[in-house]
Design a protein around this motif. Sequence first.
Motif, PDB file in Angstrom:
ATOM      1  N   LEU A 144     -12.786 -42.292  -4.014  1.00 15.85           N
ATOM      2  CA  LEU A 144     -12.672 -42.844  -5.631  1.00 15.85           C
ATOM      3  C   LEU A 144     -13.670 -41.838  -6.168  1.00 15.85           C
ATOM      4  CD1 LEU A 144     -13.127 -46.605  -5.320  1.00 15.85           C
ATOM      5  CD2 LEU A 144     -11.190 -45.354  -6.477  1.00 15.85           C
ATOM      6  N   ILE A 145     -14.811 -41.225  -5.509  1.00 14.92           N
ATOM      7  CA  ILE A 145     -15.652 -40.311  -6.173  1.00 14.92           C
ATOM      8  C   ILE A 145     -15.511 -38.933  -5.896  1.00 14.92           C
ATOM      9  CG2 ILE A 145     -18.226 -39.672  -6.465  1.00 14.92           C
ATOM     10  CD1 ILE A 145     -18.940 -42.825  -6.370  1.00 14.92           C
ATOM     11  N   TRP A 146     -15.113 -38.709  -4.531  1.00 15.07           N
ATOM     12  CA  TRP A 146     -14.981 -37.146  -3.877  1.00 15.07           C
ATOM     13  C   TRP A 146     -13.328 -36.971  -4.109  1.00 15.07           C
ATOM     14  CZ3 TRP A 146     -18.680 -33.901  -2.223  1.00 15.07           C
ATOM     15  CH2 TRP A 146     -20.068 -34.414  -2.463  1.00 15.07           C
ATOM     16  N   ARG A 147     -12.499 -37.932  -4.201  1.00 18.78           N
ATOM     17  CA  ARG A 147     -11.226 -37.123  -4.672  1.00 18.78           C
ATOM     18  C   ARG A 147     -10.480 -36.499  -3.795  1.00 18.78           C
ATOM     19  NH1 ARG A 147     -12.942 -34.602  -9.207  1.00 18.78           N
ATOM     20  NH2 ARG A 147     -15.327 -35.348  -8.179  1.00 18.78           N
ATOM     21  N   ASP A 148      -9.990 -35.043  -4.097  1.00 17.15           N
ATOM     22  CA  ASP A 148      -9.243 -34.514  -3.239  1.00 17.15           C
ATOM     23  C   ASP A 148     -10.468 -33.744  -2.058  1.00 17.15           C
ATOM     24  OD1 ASP A 148     -10.650 -32.848  -5.338  1.00 17.15           O
ATOM     25  OD2 ASP A 148      -9.252 -31.443  -5.159  1.00 17.15           O
ATOM     26  N   LYS A 149     -11.422 -33.892  -2.308  1.00 14.30           N
ATOM     27  CA  LYS A 149     -12.371 -33.232  -1.224  1.00 14.30           C
ATOM     28  C   LYS A 149     -12.711 -34.319  -0.145  1.00 14.30           C
ATOM     29  CE  LYS A 149     -15.467 -30.881  -5.035  1.00 14.30           C
ATOM     30  NZ  LYS A 149     -14.206 -31.158  -6.081  1.00 14.30           N
ATOM     31  N   GLU A 150     -12.010 -35.284  -0.237  1.00  7.38           N
ATOM     32  CA  GLU A 150     -12.268 -36.350   0.869  1.00  7.38           C
ATOM     33  C   GLU A 150     -11.100 -35.923   1.819  1.00  7.38           C
ATOM     34  OE1 GLU A 150     -12.819 -38.436   3.509  1.00  7.38           O
ATOM     35  OE2 GLU A 150     -14.137 -39.199   1.796  1.00  7.38           O
ATOM     36  N   LYS A 151     -11.686 -35.527   2.961  1.00  5.58           N
ATOM     37  CA  LYS A 151     -10.900 -35.218   4.078  1.00  5.58           C
ATOM     38  C   LYS A 151     -11.205 -35.710   5.509  1.00  5.58           C
ATOM     39  CE  LYS A 151      -9.167 -31.653   1.731  1.00  5.58           C
ATOM     40  NZ  LYS A 151      -7.850 -31.594   1.312  1.00  5.58           N
ATOM     41  N   GLY A 152     -12.262 -36.855   5.339  1.00  4.70           N
ATOM     42  CA  GLY A 152     -12.472 -37.664   6.532  1.00  4.70           C
ATOM     43  C   GLY A 152     -13.348 -36.913   7.590  1.00  4.70           C
ATOM     44  N   ASP A 153     -14.239 -35.997   6.893  1.00  6.70           N
ATOM     45  CA  ASP A 153     -15.018 -35.202   7.602  1.00  6.70           C
ATOM     46  C   ASP A 153     -16.498 -35.354   7.335  1.00  6.70           C
ATOM     47  OD1 ASP A 153     -15.006 -34.010   5.469  1.00  6.70           O
ATOM     48  OD2 ASP A 153     -14.274 -31.950   6.096  1.00  6.70           O
ATOM     49  N   ALA A 154     -16.917 -36.656   6.663  1.00  5.71           N
ATOM     50  CA  ALA A 154     -18.338 -36.735   6.265  1.00  5.71           C
ATOM     51  C   ALA A 154     -18.690 -38.164   6.391  1.00  5.71           C
ATOM     52  CB  ALA A 154     -18.451 -36.544   4.704  1.00  5.71           C
ATOM     53  N   VAL A 155     -19.975 -38.170   6.475  1.00 10.00           N
ATOM     54  CA  VAL A 155     -20.507 -39.437   6.272  1.00 10.00           C
ATOM     55  C   VAL A 155     -21.261 -39.574   4.759  1.00 10.00           C
ATOM     56  CG1 VAL A 155     -22.807 -38.884   7.440  1.00 10.00           C
ATOM     57  CG2 VAL A 155     -22.125 -41.401   7.483  1.00 10.00           C
TER      58      VAL A 155
END
Length: 313
Positions: free
Chosen positions: A81-92
């Motif tokens: 919702l906040i990181w949009r297309d940067k969300e790749k499942g590689d962060a906490v």
Amino acid sequence: MNTNKMAMNYTITNAAVNDLPVVYQLFEEAILFQERNNYIGWKSYDKEFIQSDIQNGLLFKIINAEDVIACIFSICYSDSLIWRDKEKGDAVYLHRIVLNRQFAGERIFKKVLEWARGFAAAKKLKYIRMDTWAENEKLIGYYKSHGFSFIENYTTADTVELPVQHRNLNVALLELPVQTNSPQAIGNLLAKVNINAEFLTINKCWTQKVIGQANGQLIKLAKGMGEIIWHKHDDQDELFILYKGHLTIQLRDKNIDLYPGELFIVPKGTEHCPVSHGVSEFLIMGLDITSNAAGGRPGNADDILLDYAANDN
């Protein structure tokens, strides 16, 4: 249950339903603290999201040896919702960090960050991410001093999928690489740094600017003028290399005078008080930023940056 022992007898573990009264109290005290000091911050908080975080094992607490909660924070593994297309499942993602004011000055955010580094590394995640109020430049600068990079500003949606305090909010997105083999980290390692040019960007004495990282150590530059408070660092040695001026490291039993090209290491746990004769420029190496109320600020400074950071998000 996810439990991790920290230095100085702190433990990070999952919060439980019976912690809810204290959790609510900490949120309410944080809001009052922000209002009283005219800080940009929360106006309310969402109890349903807090309860959901506990049920899903996403709300953590830092407790001391007497089981007193020093801090709470939430995590998530996806924030599209906040990181949009940067969300790749590689962060906490770190969210809703709240400090118990009884523990002001205990460097609580550092403990949260140490835990998050280990947690992310164990799950082979590349980044630690967080967001904070875009208008709070000092707080953003504080997170940058811990290695976070500013990514962009973004206005969140007005949706029930976000906690009420996160809706329609202008936030700054911040990211910290975890794995040194990530493209961003390798790029940082290969970048040349002009130390003299970096000194020119520092316009406040006794604050530190991170210019690099090596083997878990931060490489920092600072300028000094006059005397700061007596202090010690129980968690790390502190290495000084003087580039310009005359710096005296006062110890309880002797003084160490440094001139350009000279180096001195203050062992951890050793009380010291640097004195700069005129303006000095020096490089410091250590595990973390040390220019805070726990050691290194001028005697009339407070610890707003450290403490306010622990009330973030």
